[in-house]
Design a protein around this motif. Structure first.
Motif, mmCIF file in Angstrom:
data_model
loop_
_atom_site.group_PDB
_atom_site.id
_atom_site.type_symbol
_atom_site.label_atom_id
_atom_site.label_comp_id
_atom_site.label_asym_id
_atom_site.label_seq_id
_atom_site.Cartn_x
_atom_site.Cartn_y
_atom_site.Cartn_z
ATOM 1 N N LYS A 100 -66.112 -60.327 -73.269
ATOM 2 C CA LYS A 100 -66.635 -61.392 -72.405
ATOM 3 C C LYS A 100 -67.752 -62.160 -73.107
ATOM 4 O O LYS A 100 -67.820 -63.390 -73.022
ATOM 5 C CB LYS A 100 -67.143 -60.817 -71.086
ATOM 6 C CG LYS A 100 -66.025 -60.370 -70.169
ATOM 7 C CD LYS A 100 -66.584 -59.775 -68.882
ATOM 8 C CE LYS A 100 -65.475 -59.299 -67.974
ATOM 9 N NZ LYS A 100 -65.995 -58.664 -66.755
ATOM 10 N N ALA A 101 -68.617 -61.439 -73.809
ATOM 11 C CA ALA A 101 -69.714 -62.101 -74.532
ATOM 12 C C ALA A 101 -69.176 -62.995 -75.636
ATOM 13 O O ALA A 101 -69.657 -64.120 -75.825
ATOM 14 C CB ALA A 101 -70.671 -61.061 -75.110
ATOM 15 N N HIS A 102 -68.159 -62.530 -76.372
ATOM 16 C CA HIS A 102 -67.567 -63.346 -77.436
ATOM 17 C C HIS A 102 -66.852 -64.564 -76.860
ATOM 18 O O HIS A 102 -66.943 -65.656 -77.416
ATOM 19 C CB HIS A 102 -66.608 -62.505 -78.286
ATOM 20 C CG HIS A 102 -67.305 -61.555 -79.192
ATOM 21 N ND1 HIS A 102 -67.956 -61.953 -80.340
ATOM 22 C CD2 HIS A 102 -67.482 -60.221 -79.117
ATOM 23 C CE1 HIS A 102 -68.495 -60.907 -80.928
ATOM 24 N NE2 HIS A 102 -68.221 -59.839 -80.202
ATOM 25 N N GLU A 103 -66.152 -64.391 -75.746
ATOM 26 C CA GLU A 103 -65.482 -65.527 -75.099
ATOM 27 C C GLU A 103 -66.506 -66.566 -74.642
ATOM 28 O O GLU A 103 -66.306 -67.766 -74.829
ATOM 29 C CB GLU A 103 -64.669 -65.050 -73.896
ATOM 30 C CG GLU A 103 -63.394 -64.331 -74.258
ATOM 31 C CD GLU A 103 -62.683 -63.782 -73.031
ATOM 32 O OE1 GLU A 103 -62.935 -64.245 -71.889
ATOM 33 O OE2 GLU A 103 -61.860 -62.867 -73.221
ATOM 34 N N LEU A 104 -67.591 -66.106 -74.053
ATOM 35 C CA LEU A 104 -68.633 -67.018 -73.595
ATOM 36 C C LEU A 104 -69.237 -67.772 -74.768
ATOM 37 O O LEU A 104 -69.416 -68.987 -74.715
ATOM 38 C CB LEU A 104 -69.722 -66.237 -72.840
ATOM 39 C CG LEU A 104 -70.864 -67.053 -72.252
ATOM 40 C CD1 LEU A 104 -70.340 -68.049 -71.227
ATOM 41 C CD2 LEU A 104 -71.895 -66.139 -71.617
ATOM 42 N N LEU A 108 -68.945 -71.832 -75.296
ATOM 43 C CA LEU A 108 -70.164 -72.646 -75.291
ATOM 44 C C LEU A 108 -70.507 -73.241 -76.658
ATOM 45 O O LEU A 108 -71.450 -74.015 -76.774
ATOM 46 C CB LEU A 108 -71.348 -71.816 -74.786
ATOM 47 C CG LEU A 108 -71.258 -71.354 -73.334
ATOM 48 C CD1 LEU A 108 -72.440 -70.456 -72.984
ATOM 49 C CD2 LEU A 108 -71.189 -72.546 -72.384
ATOM 50 N N SER A 109 -69.725 -72.880 -77.681
ATOM 51 C CA SER A 109 -70.032 -73.372 -79.024
ATOM 52 C C SER A 109 -69.582 -74.826 -79.190
ATOM 53 O O SER A 109 -68.661 -75.298 -78.524
ATOM 54 C CB SER A 109 -69.360 -72.499 -80.085
ATOM 55 O OG SER A 109 -67.961 -72.595 -79.985
ATOM 56 N N GLU A 110 -70.274 -75.506 -80.064
ATOM 57 C CA GLU A 110 -69.929 -76.886 -80.380
ATOM 58 C C GLU A 110 -68.648 -76.901 -81.208
ATOM 59 O O GLU A 110 -68.454 -76.040 -82.063
ATOM 60 C CB GLU A 110 -71.054 -77.539 -81.196
ATOM 61 C CG GLU A 110 -72.337 -77.748 -80.431
ATOM 62 C CD GLU A 110 -72.222 -78.849 -79.397
ATOM 63 O OE1 GLU A 110 -71.499 -79.830 -79.641
ATOM 64 O OE2 GLU A 110 -72.839 -78.702 -78.328
#
Length: 125
Positions: A100-104, A108-110
């Motif tokens: 979940k943290a990696h997906e988030l 959210l990355s440019e």
């Protein structure tokens, strides 16, 4: 560690990195810091060695005391890896939390610039 692309569901390198680098008192990073041997630690895989294995690295920012006691630091690193491999096993809840943290982070990355995207695609990543 097993090649991450073959284990997208569990991401063993990301899991090991999280366990070793977490800053709680009982993690490798926490123990090294509390002993005054290090100021930080990062761990993870970056390059596939072959189609079955990744290279897993552990980088430690040593204090002067850590440099003086380098053999002890190395022993602690290998003890932590052995402990992780032999006794801890995989915590399914932590795997899901890491996913979940990696997906988030990804969501959210440019987006990369055109030249970075083209270069990454040429390199296979």
């Amino acid at each position: 560690v097993p090649f991450s692309m073959n284990h997208n569901d569990t991401q063993p390198a990301a899991y090991a990195s999280h366990i070793l680098g977490h800053e709680c008192n009982t993690s490798l990073c926490g123990v090294l810091k509390s002993c005054g041997l290090a100021t930080g630690l990062s761990a993870g895989s970056g390059h596939g060695l072959d189609h079955d294995n990744d290279v897993f690295t552990v980088s430690v920012s040593l204090t002067a005391e850590g440099v003086a006691r380098l053999d002890e630091v190395l022993d602690l690193i290998f003890q932590a890896i052995t402990h992780l491999r032999e006794t801890i096993g995989v915590d399914a809840e932590l795997v899901v939390d890491n996913q979940k943290a990696h997906e988030l982070s990804f969501n959210l990355s440019e987006p990369p610039g055109a030249s970075s995207l083209a270069s990454g695609l040429c390199k296979g990543g």
